[in-house]
Motif scaffolding. Structure first.
Motif, PDB file in Angstrom:
ATOM      1  N   ASN A  91      33.763 -39.597  -2.187  1.00 46.09           N
ATOM      2  CA  ASN A  91      33.623 -38.232  -2.693  1.00 46.09           C
ATOM      3  C   ASN A  91      34.468 -37.276  -1.851  1.00 46.09           C
ATOM      4  N   PRO A  92      35.231 -36.398  -2.500  1.00 50.84           N
ATOM      5  CA  PRO A  92      36.138 -35.521  -1.737  1.00 50.84           C
ATOM      6  C   PRO A  92      35.439 -34.386  -1.016  1.00 50.84           C
ATOM      7  N   GLY A  93      34.151 -34.164  -1.286  1.00 48.70           N
ATOM      8  CA  GLY A  93      33.443 -33.061  -0.657  1.00 48.70           C
ATOM      9  C   GLY A  93      33.259 -31.902  -1.608  1.00 48.70           C
ATOM     10  N   ALA A  94      32.579 -30.880  -1.138  1.00 45.94           N
ATOM     11  CA  ALA A  94      32.320 -29.703  -1.964  1.00 45.94           C
ATOM     12  C   ALA A  94      33.634 -28.991  -2.306  1.00 45.94           C
ATOM     13  N   MET A  95      33.662 -28.361  -3.472  1.00 46.65           N
ATOM     14  CA  MET A  95      34.860 -27.631  -3.864  1.00 46.65           C
ATOM     15  C   MET A  95      35.100 -26.448  -2.939  1.00 46.65           C
ATOM     16  N   ASP A  96      34.016 -25.819  -2.465  1.00 44.40           N
ATOM     17  CA  ASP A  96      34.129 -24.695  -1.537  1.00 44.40           C
ATOM     18  C   ASP A  96      32.925 -24.747  -0.596  1.00 44.40           C
ATOM     19  N   TYR A  97      33.169 -25.097   0.655  1.00 43.82           N
ATOM     20  CA  TYR A  97      32.068 -25.230   1.620  1.00 43.82           C
ATOM     21  C   TYR A  97      31.390 -23.900   1.905  1.00 43.82           C
ATOM     22  N   TYR A  98      32.050 -22.789   1.589  1.00 42.67           N
ATOM     23  CA  TYR A  98      31.448 -21.477   1.819  1.00 42.67           C
ATOM     24  C   TYR A  98      30.566 -21.032   0.648  1.00 42.67           C
ATOM     25  N   ASN A  99      30.504 -21.855  -0.398  1.00 44.95           N
ATOM     26  CA  ASN A  99      29.674 -21.518  -1.550  1.00 44.95           C
ATOM     27  C   ASN A  99      29.114 -22.818  -2.150  1.00 44.95           C
ATOM     28  N   LEU A 100      28.136 -23.396  -1.470  1.00 43.21           N
ATOM     29  CA  LEU A 100      27.590 -24.684  -1.895  1.00 43.21           C
ATOM     30  C   LEU A 100      26.727 -24.565  -3.154  1.00 43.21           C
ATOM     31  N   ARG A 101      26.423 -23.345  -3.581  1.00 42.15           N
ATOM     32  CA  ARG A 101      25.680 -23.195  -4.834  1.00 42.15           C
ATOM     33  C   ARG A 101      26.471 -23.732  -6.020  1.00 42.15           C
ATOM     34  N   LEU A 102      27.797 -23.782  -5.868  1.00 42.56           N
ATOM     35  CA  LEU A 102      28.632 -24.301  -6.939  1.00 42.56           C
ATOM     36  C   LEU A 102      28.433 -25.792  -7.171  1.00 42.56           C
ATOM     37  N   GLU A 103      27.788 -26.480  -6.218  1.00 44.30           N
ATOM     38  CA  GLU A 103      27.648 -27.933  -6.307  1.00 44.30           C
ATOM     39  C   GLU A 103      26.351 -28.373  -6.973  1.00 44.30           C
ATOM     40  N   LYS A 104      25.479 -27.437  -7.313  1.00 43.45           N
ATOM     41  CA  LYS A 104      24.219 -27.790  -7.964  1.00 43.45           C
ATOM     42  C   LYS A 104      24.484 -28.198  -9.402  1.00 43.45           C
ATOM     43  N   ALA A 105      24.059 -29.402  -9.753  1.00 41.52           N
ATOM     44  CA  ALA A 105      24.336 -29.921 -11.090  1.00 41.52           C
ATOM     45  C   ALA A 105      23.454 -31.129 -11.341  1.00 41.52           C
ATOM     46  N   PRO A 106      23.372 -31.599 -12.586  1.00 46.03           N
ATOM     47  CA  PRO A 106      22.663 -32.856 -12.836  1.00 46.03           C
ATOM     48  C   PRO A 106      23.300 -33.998 -12.050  1.00 46.03           C
ATOM     49  N   ALA A 107      22.478 -34.871 -11.539  1.00 46.24           N
ATOM     50  CA  ALA A 107      22.998 -36.036 -10.815  1.00 46.24           C
ATOM     51  C   ALA A 107      23.812 -36.908 -11.758  1.00 46.24           C
ATOM     52  N   GLU A 108      24.761 -37.663 -11.204  1.00 46.79           N
ATOM     53  CA  GLU A 108      25.606 -38.500 -12.045  1.00 46.79           C
ATOM     54  C   GLU A 108      24.814 -39.626 -12.710  1.00 46.79           C
ATOM     55  N   TYR A 109      23.617 -39.913 -12.219  1.00 47.23           N
ATOM     56  CA  TYR A 109      22.758 -40.934 -12.827  1.00 47.23           C
ATOM     57  C   TYR A 109      21.622 -40.300 -13.635  1.00 47.23           C
ATOM     58  N   ASP A 110      21.709 -39.003 -13.917  1.00 47.30           N
ATOM     59  CA  ASP A 110      20.679 -38.326 -14.706  1.00 47.30           C
ATOM     60  C   ASP A 110      20.719 -38.814 -16.148  1.00 47.30           C
ATOM     61  N   GLN A 111      19.627 -39.405 -16.608  1.00 46.18           N
ATOM     62  CA  GLN A 111      19.484 -39.867 -17.988  1.00 46.18           C
ATOM     63  C   GLN A 111      18.137 -39.371 -18.500  1.00 46.18           C
ATOM     64  N   ARG A 169      28.967 -31.429 -13.072  1.00 43.46           N
ATOM     65  CA  ARG A 169      28.632 -32.223 -14.256  1.00 43.46           C
ATOM     66  C   ARG A 169      27.850 -31.361 -15.238  1.00 43.46           C
ATOM     67  N   TYR A 170      27.825 -31.792 -16.502  1.00 44.84           N
ATOM     68  CA  TYR A 170      27.170 -31.019 -17.548  1.00 44.84           C
ATOM     69  C   TYR A 170      26.253 -31.903 -18.383  1.00 44.84           C
ATOM     70  N   THR A 171      25.117 -31.302 -18.795  1.00 38.33           N
ATOM     71  CA  THR A 171      24.208 -32.009 -19.693  1.00 38.33           C
ATOM     72  C   THR A 171      24.640 -31.882 -21.155  1.00 38.33           C
ATOM     73  N   GLN A 172      25.487 -30.907 -21.452  1.00 39.27           N
ATOM     74  CA  GLN A 172      25.900 -30.686 -22.840  1.00 39.27           C
ATOM     75  C   GLN A 172      26.768 -31.821 -23.367  1.00 39.27           C
ATOM     76  N   VAL A 173      27.554 -32.402 -22.496  1.00 42.17           N
ATOM     77  CA  VAL A 173      28.365 -33.558 -22.882  1.00 42.17           C
ATOM     78  C   VAL A 173      28.051 -34.708 -21.923  1.00 42.17           C
ATOM     79  N   ARG A 174      27.741 -35.841 -22.497  1.00 40.92           N
ATOM     80  CA  ARG A 174      27.353 -37.012 -21.718  1.00 40.92           C
ATOM     81  C   ARG A 174      28.138 -38.227 -22.187  1.00 40.92           C
ATOM     82  N   GLY A 175      28.176 -39.209 -21.316  1.00 43.41           N
ATOM     83  CA  GLY A 175      28.685 -40.497 -21.745  1.00 43.41           C
ATOM     84  C   GLY A 175      27.741 -41.104 -22.774  1.00 43.41           C
TER      85      GLY A 175
END
Length: 246
Positions: free
Chosen positions: A49-69, A186-192
């Motif tokens: 994993n490359p890390g957070a997109m912006d370490y000064y704003n970790l709220r941007l990283e809150k999302a469904p887990a990649e294994y969320d089903q 990640r988004y719940t609106q579009v899933r695999g």
């Protein structure tokens, strides 16, 4: 772990289990889970994993887990066929006839799962001493899924065919240089694509005594030959972005 102790995960679920032995040789077990799993840990872990997109704003990283089903159903049914000595059909069968028609049972295992959420990568925002990881795409408001997509019309021979377009490409764009993308991880609106699978077993038990038993069994794994689509291209810089590729 370069994110410690900043990671979190919230899991909430409704779980229903049915476990019942009915009369006349029927037993059933079923489990249904309806859940949601939000986390930021995938952006804060070391490894691939490359890390957070912006370490000064970790709220941007809150999302469904990649294994969320969100919805998962597992069920098992076993039914002893009512044929043979002492049963509803051929209940008075002789020893040889009962050896042929008695002792049969059929079992079914089903698995039905939702697919996992999709995230969208973009060009790298900054080089050198940038304080964050990889970039993500820009996404405009709207339905992210292409309205005309039909998974039954998937073309394996041409993965770039218009009918293979799963995402509404008009909503997505690559961020300009030196800027951060607006999308979440990640988004719940579009899933695999989820899992649809049925396994069927047919077996016959022959008892020679209280101690010995002979079993003849046939198993049909993926009995109905289900085909699951995958490989939704989620890289905004790829010419196959938005296409189902496998």
């Amino acid at each position: 772990n370069f994110g410690a102790p900043l990671g979190f995960a919230h899991y909430q679920s409704l779980q229903i289990t049915v476990n019942r032995q009915f009369a006349k040789g029927l037993s059933a077990y079923g489990n249904f889970v309806w859940s949601k799993n939000l986390t930021n840990t995938r952006s804060l872990q070391v490894g691939d994993n490359p890390g957070a997109m912006d370490y000064y704003n970790l709220r941007l990283e809150k999302a469904p887990a990649e294994y969320d089903q969100p919805r998962m159903v597992k069920a098992y049914i076993d039914y002893e066929l009512p044929i043979g000595r002492g049963k509803a059909v051929a209940g008075n069968a002789g020893r040889f006839a009962n050896l042929l028609v008695g002792g049969w049972s059929v079992s079914v295992i089903t698995n039905y799962f939702d697919g996992a959420p999709i995230g969208f990568g973009g060009s790298s925002p900054l080089a050198g001493g940038w304080n964050g990881g990889g970039n993500r795409a820009n996404i405009a408001p709207g339905n992210m899924r292409a309205s005309g997509f039909n998974k039954d019309a998937f073309s394996f021979a041409n993965t770039s065919a218009p009918g293979n377009t799963y995402l509404n490409k008009s909503l997505f764009s690559d961020p300009p240089p030196l800027t951060l993308g607006s999308s979440a991880p990640r988004y719940t609106q579009v899933r695999g694509f989820g899992t649809i699978n049925e396994d069927i077993g047919l077996q016959k038990n022959v008892r020679f005594s209280e101690k010995y038993r002979f079993q003849l069994r046939a198993e049909l794994l993926d009995a109905f030959n289900r085909h699951n689509l995958g490989g939704v291209n989620a890289s905004i810089t790829s010419p196959l972005f938005g296409q189902v590729t496998s």
